[in-house]
Write a protein that holds these residues in place. Sequence first.
Motif, PDB file in Angstrom:
ATOM      1  N   ALA A  20      38.887  48.462  47.866  1.00  0.00           N
ATOM      2  CA  ALA A  20      37.976  49.270  47.047  1.00  0.00           C
ATOM      3  C   ALA A  20      37.178  50.244  47.915  1.00  0.00           C
ATOM      4  N   LYS A  21      36.758  49.804  49.084  1.00  0.00           N
ATOM      5  CA  LYS A  21      36.031  50.690  49.996  1.00  0.00           C
ATOM      6  C   LYS A  21      36.907  51.872  50.414  1.00  0.00           C
ATOM      7  N   GLU A  22      38.167  51.585  50.716  1.00  0.00           N
ATOM      8  CA  GLU A  22      39.092  52.655  51.104  1.00  0.00           C
ATOM      9  C   GLU A  22      39.295  53.620  49.940  1.00  0.00           C
ATOM     10  N   PHE A  23      39.434  53.089  48.725  1.00  0.00           N
ATOM     11  CA  PHE A  23      39.577  53.931  47.541  1.00  0.00           C
ATOM     12  C   PHE A  23      38.377  54.866  47.391  1.00  0.00           C
ATOM     13  N   LEU A  24      37.163  54.328  47.541  1.00  0.00           N
ATOM     14  CA  LEU A  24      35.958  55.133  47.351  1.00  0.00           C
ATOM     15  C   LEU A  24      35.823  56.232  48.398  1.00  0.00           C
ATOM     16  N   THR A  25      36.385  56.028  49.600  1.00  0.00           N
ATOM     17  CA  THR A  25      36.338  57.104  50.599  1.00  0.00           C
ATOM     18  C   THR A  25      37.149  58.306  50.127  1.00  0.00           C
ATOM     19  N   VAL A  26      38.162  58.080  49.301  1.00  0.00           N
ATOM     20  CA  VAL A  26      38.971  59.173  48.751  1.00  0.00           C
ATOM     21  C   VAL A  26      38.411  59.632  47.405  1.00  0.00           C
ATOM     22  N   ALA A  27      38.054  58.698  46.536  1.00  0.00           N
ATOM     23  CA  ALA A  27      37.606  59.033  45.177  1.00  0.00           C
ATOM     24  C   ALA A  27      36.268  59.755  45.172  1.00  0.00           C
ATOM     25  N   GLY A  28      35.373  59.373  46.058  1.00  0.00           N
ATOM     26  CA  GLY A  28      34.044  59.976  46.081  1.00  0.00           C
ATOM     27  C   GLY A  28      33.004  59.016  45.533  1.00  0.00           C
ATOM     28  N   GLU A  29      31.887  59.579  45.096  1.00  0.00           N
ATOM     29  CA  GLU A  29      30.767  58.760  44.634  1.00  0.00           C
ATOM     30  C   GLU A  29      31.135  57.948  43.406  1.00  0.00           C
ATOM     31  N   GLY A  30      30.538  56.780  43.311  1.00  0.00           N
ATOM     32  CA  GLY A  30      30.777  55.882  42.202  1.00  0.00           C
ATOM     33  C   GLY A  30      30.784  54.454  42.705  1.00  0.00           C
ATOM     34  N   GLU A  31      31.262  53.554  41.877  1.00  0.00           N
ATOM     35  CA  GLU A  31      31.342  52.156  42.277  1.00  0.00           C
ATOM     36  C   GLU A  31      32.598  51.529  41.708  1.00  0.00           C
ATOM     37  N   CYS A  32      33.057  50.509  42.384  1.00  0.00           N
ATOM     38  CA  CYS A  32      34.181  49.711  41.903  1.00  0.00           C
ATOM     39  C   CYS A  32      33.676  48.302  41.627  1.00  0.00           C
ATOM     40  N   GLU A  33      33.869  47.847  40.424  1.00  0.00           N
ATOM     41  CA  GLU A  33      33.580  46.453  40.086  1.00  0.00           C
ATOM     42  C   GLU A  33      34.876  45.681  40.297  1.00  0.00           C
ATOM     43  N   ILE A  34      34.816  44.646  41.136  1.00  0.00           N
ATOM     44  CA  ILE A  34      35.976  43.847  41.465  1.00  0.00           C
ATOM     45  C   ILE A  34      35.893  42.530  40.715  1.00  0.00           C
ATOM     46  N   ARG A  35      36.949  42.220  39.960  1.00  0.00           N
ATOM     47  CA  ARG A  35      36.989  40.968  39.193  1.00  0.00           C
ATOM     48  C   ARG A  35      38.328  40.308  39.417  1.00  0.00           C
ATOM     49  N   GLN A  36      38.307  39.029  39.813  1.00  0.00           N
ATOM     50  CA  GLN A  36      39.553  38.302  39.985  1.00  0.00           C
ATOM     51  C   GLN A  36      40.168  38.048  38.622  1.00  0.00           C
ATOM     52  N   VAL A  37      41.477  38.197  38.530  1.00  0.00           N
ATOM     53  CA  VAL A  37      42.217  38.022  37.277  1.00  0.00           C
ATOM     54  C   VAL A  37      42.659  36.569  37.169  1.00  0.00           C
ATOM     55  N   TYR A  38      42.444  35.976  36.029  1.00  0.00           N
ATOM     56  CA  TYR A  38      42.870  34.612  35.762  1.00  0.00           C
ATOM     57  C   TYR A  38      44.387  34.547  35.739  1.00  0.00           C
ATOM     58  N   GLU A  39      44.956  33.650  36.506  1.00  0.00           N
ATOM     59  CA  GLU A  39      46.403  33.513  36.577  1.00  0.00           C
ATOM     60  C   GLU A  39      46.798  32.083  36.286  1.00  0.00           C
ATOM     61  N   GLY A  40      46.326  31.562  35.165  1.00  0.00           N
ATOM     62  CA  GLY A  40      46.628  30.195  34.765  1.00  0.00           C
ATOM     63  C   GLY A  40      48.024  30.053  34.197  1.00  0.00           C
ATOM     64  N   PRO A  41      48.382  28.855  33.806  1.00  0.00           N
ATOM     65  CA  PRO A  41      49.716  28.640  33.220  1.00  0.00           C
ATOM     66  C   PRO A  41      49.863  29.379  31.889  1.00  0.00           C
ATOM     67  N   CYS A  42      51.048  29.862  31.651  1.00  0.00           N
ATOM     68  CA  CYS A  42      51.305  30.597  30.403  1.00  0.00           C
ATOM     69  C   CYS A  42      51.933  29.703  29.366  1.00  0.00           C
TER      70      CYS A  42
END
Length: 113
Positions: free
Chosen positions: A91-113
Amino acid sequence: MKFLSIYKSKETGQPPSAQHMADMTQLVEKHMKTGALLATEGCLPTALGARVRRDGSTLSVTDGPFTEAKEVVGGFAILQAKSKAHAIELAKEFLTVAGEGECEIRQVYEGPC
């Protein structure tokens, strides 16, 4: 582990420059090749969107633009990262290219289907 990165920024109403798009394309291609980036998309202006809300038994729809919002969702990415710390570095690398703003990072649930 999979993570959702939600990019939020101020809506400028201006399209990105050709150089900005080239830089973003290079970053996306780099991380797609390594497998760290599974999917990504940018969002069109809020003027083209809508919000659907449920409050109790009431459903409401509000058409954009969402002028009351200081920041809006500008896009998202699905990341394949070794850890939360790795997702943050991406996300930090992305923001160096994207510019100002923020990235909210959320782990995705990968439980049994």
